[in-house]
Enzyme design. Structure first.
Site, PDB file in Angstrom:
ATOM      1  N   HIS A 269     -54.301 -35.983 -20.330  1.00 37.81           N
ATOM      2  CA  HIS A 269     -54.230 -34.538 -20.073  1.00 37.81           C
ATOM      3  C   HIS A 269     -55.096 -34.158 -18.873  1.00 37.81           C
ATOM      4  CE1 HIS A 269     -53.772 -30.260 -21.380  1.00 37.81           C
ATOM      5  NE2 HIS A 269     -54.941 -30.145 -20.761  1.00 37.81           N
ATOM      6  N   GLU A 270     -56.366 -34.526 -18.928  1.00 34.64           N
ATOM      7  CA  GLU A 270     -57.261 -34.178 -17.824  1.00 34.64           C
ATOM      8  C   GLU A 270     -56.875 -34.940 -16.559  1.00 34.64           C
ATOM      9  OE1 GLU A 270     -58.878 -31.655 -18.361  1.00 34.64           O
ATOM     10  OE2 GLU A 270     -58.934 -31.646 -20.554  1.00 34.64           O
ATOM     11  N   HIS A 273     -54.291 -32.926 -14.748  1.00 38.99           N
ATOM     12  CA  HIS A 273     -54.923 -31.870 -13.949  1.00 38.99           C
ATOM     13  C   HIS A 273     -55.473 -32.455 -12.645  1.00 38.99           C
ATOM     14  CE1 HIS A 273     -54.740 -28.435 -16.594  1.00 38.99           C
ATOM     15  NE2 HIS A 273     -55.390 -29.026 -17.578  1.00 38.99           N
ATOM     16  N   GLU A 299     -51.286 -26.394 -16.168  1.00 41.08           N
ATOM     17  CA  GLU A 299     -51.100 -26.974 -17.496  1.00 41.08           C
ATOM     18  C   GLU A 299     -49.775 -27.728 -17.596  1.00 41.08           C
ATOM     19  OE1 GLU A 299     -53.170 -27.374 -19.878  1.00 41.08           O
ATOM     20  OE2 GLU A 299     -54.764 -26.195 -18.950  1.00 41.08           O
TER      21      GLU A 299
END
Length: 509
Positions: A269-270, A273, A299
């Site tokens: 997830h990170e 980003h 997101e």
């Protein structure tokens, strides 16, 4: 561009570069505060950040900024600018007019409070002590209400906050897309709950060495293309990503001995980003548009890498063997297919960040509805735990046994990020719609994942999304990339197709 305008643009660019420098310094201090700064220095650090934020605020609202944005907003001057330059002027003017309405001393006081509040939240969560955090949150909400009055109400008070994270977004639009999504997800959740086919997950119940989790997380980041020469990975209470500039993008993770899945998907997830931030075009560096187009678009990239790629069967056919090497005792008798089913198990749960793809959006809707109540209906901070628990019972059929597993679980409100949560579900919608186009343009999509060749996928995303930074609006991006406005049906279609197969549901149900 005429010579005198070229000179004015050079001076304007110098001001923007100075502002960018302040932002980077503040971002670095905030990162340090959340990743290991000594606790006894936290209050002084918060005041230091507040001082720098106050200086940044003065630059953004200076007469100089007003003069430049006024000059380049005039039709004759604007006509000489490139599309990117016009977007820079437009965004600077919008921020100037909004921030100019705030007294500088109030903004600085708010910044100091937000830093202190995040520290208080960390301690309150660790001690399951909402009462100790409540006074900070009351002040944060009061500041936000005060700022809304300065900024001016857009349709509703909460609309003013939504617009800061997703430009142009309104509660009317969110209510509409959330309603369409909910109408299809609730029946899907019910059908899954009634299915006799439940994934086997007992092999995830043991303890998993934190050091090995961290090593595997680094491996995953390398696989998706995270550039460690332009970033780093650390540990924090709540995983996050911060882009200081495309050459310095920092992410964090947390490692729970009894929850292997959490660190795996937090890394992806990170990392999603971070890929966005690391691949913004160099020509935008030093300007206010060297960042993601919106939190929803941002997101979309984290959720795409975490779920639509990271929770796919081809991904785990490729990488499960590596995970077994880190945890041979726990996973020796597990197959990639079994692991894939386990990480896609659907169940009503307490923690948003660890929720499955199907129920995740219900967690977001709960937060969205509570935030609307706070700012549009006057819900008090004192009543938040009770309202939170009631909504979890209503939407997910469970009641948090503690505040740490309930209202204290997220960092967002401690830093004043009201209006942010809706962007997570918007990101899911954007991601599914983009993925539909990506699959059409890269027909060997699944084969690439199975072969561990993620570069063509990353390059497609870079070309279509990353390099643009904030030079286009969210609606411009989604329409350019997919050919149509945001459509929540793509997310519902994706989830129904995936989970019909996993849970052996009849398509005609």
């Amino acid at each position: 561009m005429e010579q005198h305008l070229e000179r004015e643009w050079e001076l304007f660019s110098g001001l923007l570069a100075k502002i960018s420098g302040y932002r980077e310094a503040i971002g670095l201090l905030q990162w340090d505060l959340r990743t290991g700064a000594p606790r006894k220095g936290a209050d002084v650090r918060a005041r230091t950040i507040g001082t720098l934020a106050g200086e940044l605020f003065r630059l953004e609202t200076s007469d100089e900024m007003g003069r430049y944005t006024d000059l380049f907003s005039r039709p004759a001057s604007s006509a000489t600018l490139t599309k990117v330059q016009r977007k820079i002027v437009e965004d600077c003017r919008k921020e100037y007019e909004r921030s100019r309405s705030l007294p500088p001393e109030r903004y600085e006081a708010y910044t100091v409070l937000a830093m202190q509040s995040e520290t208080a939240w960390e301690e309150a969560k660790a001690n399951d002590d909402y009462a100790s955090f409540e006074p900070f949150l009351q002040q944060i909400v009061a500041f936000k209400q005060e700022f809304i009055d300065y900024w001016g109400v857009k349709n509703t008070r909460y609309d003013t906050l939504l617009d800061m994270y997703e430009p142009g977004l309104t509660t009317t639009k969110v209510d509409e897309v959330f309603g369409r999504l909910r109408s299809r997800l609730v029946p899907l959740v019910q059908r899954i709950a009634s299915s006799a086919n439940k994934p086997k997950t007992d092999f995830l119940d043991g303890l998993f060495d934190k050091e090995q989790q961290e090593k595997f997380g680094v491996y995953l980041l390398e696989q998706i293309g995270f550039d460690f020469e332009a970033g780093r990975a650390d540990e924090s209470v709540h995983p996050f990503a911060t882009g200081l500039n495309p050459g310095d993008v920092r992410i964090t993770n947390h490692y729970l001995a009894d929850n292997l899945i959490s660190s795996i998907f937090s890394a992806l997830h990170e990392g999603g980003h971070a890929l966005y931030e690391q691949n913004i075009a160099q020509e935008l560096v030093g300007t206010p548009i060297a960042q993601g187009a919106s939190m929803g678009i941002h997101e979309s990239q984290s959720r795409l890498w975490e779920n639509m790629i990271g929770r796919s069967l081809p991904f785990w056919k490729r990488h499960f063997g590596k995970l077994q090497q880190h945890f041979p005792e726990q996973l020796a008798r597990v197959t990639p297919e079994q692991f894939y089913l386990a990480v896609n198990k659907v169940e009503n749960s307490l923690i948003r960040t660890e929720a499955d793809e199907v129920t995740y959006n219900l967690h977001i809707i709960i937060r969205y509805e509570i935030e609307k109540q706070i700012f549009n209906e006057g819900l008090s901070v004192q009543d938040l735990p009770a309202v939170w628990n009631a909504k979890y019972q209503e939407y997910l059929g469970i009641t948090p046994p503690s505040h740490a597993l309930g209202v204290l679980q997220d960092v967002h409100w401690s830093g004043g990020d009201f209006g942010y949560f809706a962007s997570y579900s918007l990101g899911n919608m954007y991601a599914a719609q983009m993925m539909n186009t990506l699959r059409r343009e890269l027909p060997d999509f699944e084969e690439l994942i199975a072969a561990g060749n993620l570069l063509p996928i990353r390059d497609w995303l870079k070309e279509k999304i990353y390099v643009y930074g904030m030079s286009e609006t969210p609606s411009e991006i989604i329409e350019r990339v997919t050919g149509e406005p945001l459509n929540p049906d793509y997310l519902a279609d994706y989830l129904e197709a995936k989970y019909r197969e996993i849970y052996h549901l009849e398509a005609s149900e």
